[in-house]
Design a protein around this motif. Structure first.
Motif, PDB file in Angstrom:
ATOM      1  N   ASP A  87      39.808  25.537  38.379  1.00  0.00           N
ATOM      2  CA  ASP A  87      41.051  25.391  37.630  1.00  0.00           C
ATOM      3  C   ASP A  87      41.153  26.591  36.689  1.00  0.00           C
ATOM      4  O   ASP A  87      40.148  26.991  36.085  1.00  0.00           O
ATOM      5  CB  ASP A  87      41.025  24.130  36.755  1.00  0.00           C
ATOM      6  N   GLY A  88      42.332  27.157  36.527  1.00  0.00           N
ATOM      7  CA  GLY A  88      42.475  28.274  35.608  1.00  0.00           C
ATOM      8  C   GLY A  88      43.828  28.954  35.732  1.00  0.00           C
ATOM      9  O   GLY A  88      44.783  28.369  36.247  1.00  0.00           O
ATOM     10  N   THR A  89      43.880  30.186  35.264  1.00  0.00           N
ATOM     11  CA  THR A  89      45.095  31.000  35.324  1.00  0.00           C
ATOM     12  C   THR A  89      44.758  32.335  35.961  1.00  0.00           C
ATOM     13  O   THR A  89      43.760  32.974  35.592  1.00  0.00           O
ATOM     14  CB  THR A  89      45.666  31.242  33.918  1.00  0.00           C
ATOM     15  N   VAL A  90      45.569  32.781  36.919  1.00  0.00           N
ATOM     16  CA  VAL A  90      45.351  34.068  37.567  1.00  0.00           C
ATOM     17  C   VAL A  90      45.691  35.176  36.566  1.00  0.00           C
ATOM     18  O   VAL A  90      46.810  35.266  36.075  1.00  0.00           O
ATOM     19  CB  VAL A  90      46.212  34.211  38.836  1.00  0.00           C
ATOM     20  N   ILE A  91      44.702  36.005  36.259  1.00  0.00           N
ATOM     21  CA  ILE A  91      44.906  37.124  35.346  1.00  0.00           C
ATOM     22  C   ILE A  91      45.459  38.331  36.088  1.00  0.00           C
ATOM     23  O   ILE A  91      46.391  38.997  35.644  1.00  0.00           O
ATOM     24  CB  ILE A  91      43.591  37.508  34.647  1.00  0.00           C
ATOM     25  N   GLU A  92      44.887  38.623  37.253  1.00  0.00           N
ATOM     26  CA  GLU A  92      45.343  39.764  38.049  1.00  0.00           C
ATOM     27  C   GLU A  92      44.858  39.593  39.473  1.00  0.00           C
ATOM     28  O   GLU A  92      43.836  38.953  39.730  1.00  0.00           O
ATOM     29  CB  GLU A  92      44.806  41.075  37.465  1.00  0.00           C
ATOM     30  N   THR A  93      45.599  40.147  40.410  1.00  0.00           N
ATOM     31  CA  THR A  93      45.176  40.184  41.803  1.00  0.00           C
ATOM     32  C   THR A  93      45.761  41.438  42.433  1.00  0.00           C
ATOM     33  O   THR A  93      46.800  41.934  41.999  1.00  0.00           O
ATOM     34  CB  THR A  93      45.620  38.919  42.567  1.00  0.00           C
ATOM     35  N   GLY A  94      45.077  41.976  43.416  1.00  0.00           N
ATOM     36  CA  GLY A  94      45.558  43.210  44.035  1.00  0.00           C
ATOM     37  C   GLY A  94      44.550  43.786  45.003  1.00  0.00           C
ATOM     38  O   GLY A  94      43.630  43.096  45.460  1.00  0.00           O
ATOM     39  N   GLU A  95      44.702  45.071  45.301  1.00  0.00           N
ATOM     40  CA  GLU A  95      43.853  45.759  46.274  1.00  0.00           C
ATOM     41  C   GLU A  95      42.792  46.585  45.569  1.00  0.00           C
ATOM     42  O   GLU A  95      43.042  47.168  44.506  1.00  0.00           O
ATOM     43  CB  GLU A  95      44.707  46.665  47.164  1.00  0.00           C
ATOM     44  N   ILE A  96      41.602  46.619  46.135  1.00  0.00           N
ATOM     45  CA  ILE A  96      40.521  47.471  45.631  1.00  0.00           C
ATOM     46  C   ILE A  96      40.690  48.851  46.246  1.00  0.00           C
ATOM     47  O   ILE A  96      40.676  48.998  47.466  1.00  0.00           O
ATOM     48  CB  ILE A  96      39.154  46.870  45.995  1.00  0.00           C
ATOM     49  N   PRO A 119      24.540  46.851  47.119  1.00  0.00           N
ATOM     50  CA  PRO A 119      25.079  47.586  48.274  1.00  0.00           C
ATOM     51  C   PRO A 119      26.254  46.877  48.940  1.00  0.00           C
ATOM     52  O   PRO A 119      26.981  47.483  49.723  1.00  0.00           O
ATOM     53  CB  PRO A 119      23.878  47.690  49.222  1.00  0.00           C
ATOM     54  N   HIS A 120      26.444  45.589  48.625  1.00  0.00           N
ATOM     55  CA  HIS A 120      27.587  44.863  49.171  1.00  0.00           C
ATOM     56  C   HIS A 120      28.916  45.420  48.651  1.00  0.00           C
ATOM     57  O   HIS A 120      29.970  45.155  49.246  1.00  0.00           O
ATOM     58  CB  HIS A 120      27.519  43.377  48.801  1.00  0.00           C
ATOM     59  N   ALA A 121      28.899  46.163  47.547  1.00  0.00           N
ATOM     60  CA  ALA A 121      30.149  46.624  46.930  1.00  0.00           C
ATOM     61  C   ALA A 121      31.016  47.411  47.910  1.00  0.00           C
ATOM     62  O   ALA A 121      32.248  47.309  47.881  1.00  0.00           O
ATOM     63  CB  ALA A 121      29.842  47.477  45.698  1.00  0.00           C
ATOM     64  N   SER A 122      30.391  48.182  48.788  1.00  0.00           N
ATOM     65  CA  SER A 122      31.163  49.011  49.724  1.00  0.00           C
ATOM     66  C   SER A 122      31.948  48.169  50.723  1.00  0.00           C
ATOM     67  O   SER A 122      32.921  48.640  51.318  1.00  0.00           O
ATOM     68  CB  SER A 122      30.229  49.966  50.478  1.00  0.00           C
ATOM     69  N   ARG A 123      31.561  46.926  50.916  1.00  0.00           N
ATOM     70  CA  ARG A 123      32.282  46.040  51.832  1.00  0.00           C
ATOM     71  C   ARG A 123      33.745  45.857  51.421  1.00  0.00           C
ATOM     72  O   ARG A 123      34.611  45.606  52.253  1.00  0.00           O
ATOM     73  CB  ARG A 123      31.672  44.632  51.830  1.00  0.00           C
ATOM     74  N   TYR A 124      33.989  45.950  50.111  1.00  0.00           N
ATOM     75  CA  TYR A 124      35.279  45.500  49.584  1.00  0.00           C
ATOM     76  C   TYR A 124      36.292  46.622  49.389  1.00  0.00           C
ATOM     77  O   TYR A 124      37.369  46.383  48.844  1.00  0.00           O
ATOM     78  CB  TYR A 124      35.036  44.713  48.295  1.00  0.00           C
ATOM     79  N   GLU A 125      35.965  47.840  49.867  1.00  0.00           N
ATOM     80  CA  GLU A 125      36.936  48.929  49.801  1.00  0.00           C
ATOM     81  C   GLU A 125      38.201  48.546  50.579  1.00  0.00           C
ATOM     82  O   GLU A 125      38.124  48.108  51.719  1.00  0.00           O
ATOM     83  CB  GLU A 125      36.328  50.210  50.367  1.00  0.00           C
ATOM     84  N   ARG A 126      39.336  48.688  49.926  1.00  0.00           N
ATOM     85  CA  ARG A 126      40.654  48.327  50.466  1.00  0.00           C
ATOM     86  C   ARG A 126      40.800  46.821  50.686  1.00  0.00           C
ATOM     87  O   ARG A 126      41.738  46.372  51.356  1.00  0.00           O
ATOM     88  CB  ARG A 126      40.961  49.087  51.779  1.00  0.00           C
ATOM     89  N   GLY A 127      39.871  46.070  50.131  1.00  0.00           N
ATOM     90  CA  GLY A 127      39.983  44.611  50.209  1.00  0.00           C
ATOM     91  C   GLY A 127      40.822  44.064  49.064  1.00  0.00           C
ATOM     92  O   GLY A 127      41.515  44.797  48.361  1.00  0.00           O
ATOM     93  N   THR A 128      40.754  42.762  48.861  1.00  0.00           N
ATOM     94  CA  THR A 128      41.565  42.071  47.858  1.00  0.00           C
ATOM     95  C   THR A 128      40.671  41.519  46.759  1.00  0.00           C
ATOM     96  O   THR A 128      39.576  41.019  47.028  1.00  0.00           O
ATOM     97  CB  THR A 128      42.334  40.900  48.498  1.00  0.00           C
ATOM     98  N   PHE A 129      41.138  41.610  45.512  1.00  0.00           N
ATOM     99  CA  PHE A 129      40.425  40.975  44.408  1.00  0.00           C
ATOM    100  C   PHE A 129      41.369  40.026  43.678  1.00  0.00           C
ATOM    101  O   PHE A 129      42.585  40.174  43.727  1.00  0.00           O
ATOM    102  CB  PHE A 129      39.868  42.029  43.427  1.00  0.00           C
ATOM    103  N   ALA A 130      40.786  39.067  42.989  1.00  0.00           N
ATOM    104  CA  ALA A 130      41.557  38.169  42.124  1.00  0.00           C
ATOM    105  C   ALA A 130      40.682  37.776  40.944  1.00  0.00           C
ATOM    106  O   ALA A 130      39.485  37.507  41.115  1.00  0.00           O
ATOM    107  CB  ALA A 130      42.003  36.929  42.885  1.00  0.00           C
ATOM    108  N   VAL A 131      41.271  37.762  39.757  1.00  0.00           N
ATOM    109  CA  VAL A 131      40.571  37.379  38.533  1.00  0.00           C
ATOM    110  C   VAL A 131      41.225  36.103  38.004  1.00  0.00           C
ATOM    111  O   VAL A 131      42.438  36.073  37.784  1.00  0.00           O
ATOM    112  CB  VAL A 131      40.646  38.485  37.464  1.00  0.00           C
ATOM    113  N   ILE A 132      40.437  35.053  37.808  1.00  0.00           N
ATOM    114  CA  ILE A 132      40.943  33.759  37.330  1.00  0.00           C
ATOM    115  C   ILE A 132      40.212  33.396  36.041  1.00  0.00           C
ATOM    116  O   ILE A 132      38.976  33.345  36.015  1.00  0.00           O
ATOM    117  CB  ILE A 132      40.732  32.648  38.380  1.00  0.00           C
TER     118      ILE A 132
END
Length: 266
Positions: A87-96, A119-132
């Protein structure tokens, strides 16, 4: 602004884990149960959703980390749906882009720093993030957003800066400087990173059970809990997640509701 500078200074001085432990001890004391009614009323908490009656909780911490009654958070049944873990509020979402999350409250974050150099960080290039963001009024257990297998989990030590609006605007790189738990879940289209970020006065972010998440998780399964308001960051690989139109900055979310779907290929 002089008040902003004063806020930063006082926050730096009070953001040590020792303070969080002291606050946690007080919140776990039996005496803290005297505050339950005032706490629930002040934050507008719907007590009818709780698993137990208010007088049955032995401390403020027990109430804060409460489970909900059965059926209070239906889990979206869609075969390919991704659900909100909290449960929460979406602060931001977008592309990495170029390894960076788009500005969150005016600050740009590195996926590598957020994940503690994994090393997992490279997986998320051009992926999606969301902050709640979870306020003190929210339910504070964290659940799996997908069906999958937990392939790794990390505990990253750090500070306990506030993650409310003012803290995230005025304190540098809060999301990547605070203590974090990261769970990597392999689902049908890729690997999702679920980052639990601690906050000021959070004495603990705990897995359920304490020794770490289960090997296999189903959508809506309990994974962890916060012992005060905090933040969750979701990272999804490129071309694996299609967000729902309503899943956007400023939107309230409830655990178990659909926030998008796993992309189907072929």
């Amino acid at each position: 602004m002089i008040w902003d500078a004063a806020f930063r200074l006082l926050t730096e001085l009070s953001s040590r884990p020792t303070l969080a432990r002291l606050t946690g001890t007080a919140a776990k004391s039996r005496g803290s149960r005297l505050l339950l009614s005032k706490f629930a009323r002040f934050y507008g908490i719907d007590i009818s959703e709780a698993e137990k009656q208010l007088h049955e909780y032995e401390s403020l911490n027990e109430f804060f980390t409460r489970r909900l009654r059965t059926g209070a958070r239906p889990i979206d049944p869609g075969e390919n749906s991704v659900v909100s873990p909290v449960d929460g509020t979406v602060i931001e979402t977008g592309e990495i882009q170029a390894g960076k999350l788009l500005p969150v409250k005016g600050q740009t974050y590195s996926a590598a720093e957020l994940l503690g150099g994994s090393p997992h960080a490279s997986r998320y290039e051009r992926g999606t993030f969301a902050v709640i963001y979870l306020s003190p009024s929210n339910y504070h257990r964290i659940h799996s957003p997908v069906d999958g297998t937990v392939i790794e989990w990390d505990r990253i030590p750090g500070k306990v800066y506030p993650v409310n609006d003012r803290g995230m605007r005025l304190m540098p790189q809060v999301l990547s400087r605070n203590a974090r738990l990261v769970t990597y879940i392999n689902h049908e289209a890729g690997v999702l990173a679920l980052v639990k970020v601690g906050a000021m006065n959070v004495s603990s972010i705990r897995y359920i059970p304490d020794d770490g998440p289960p090997a296999t998780v189903h959508k809506g399964d309990e994974l962890a809990l916060f012992e005060f308001g905090s933040t969750v960051v979701l990272l999804m690989e490129k071309d694996t997640f299609i967000p729902s139109p309503a899943f956007a900055a400023g939107a309230p979310v409830r655990m178990g509701e659909r926030i998008g779907e796993i992309a189907q290929h072929g």
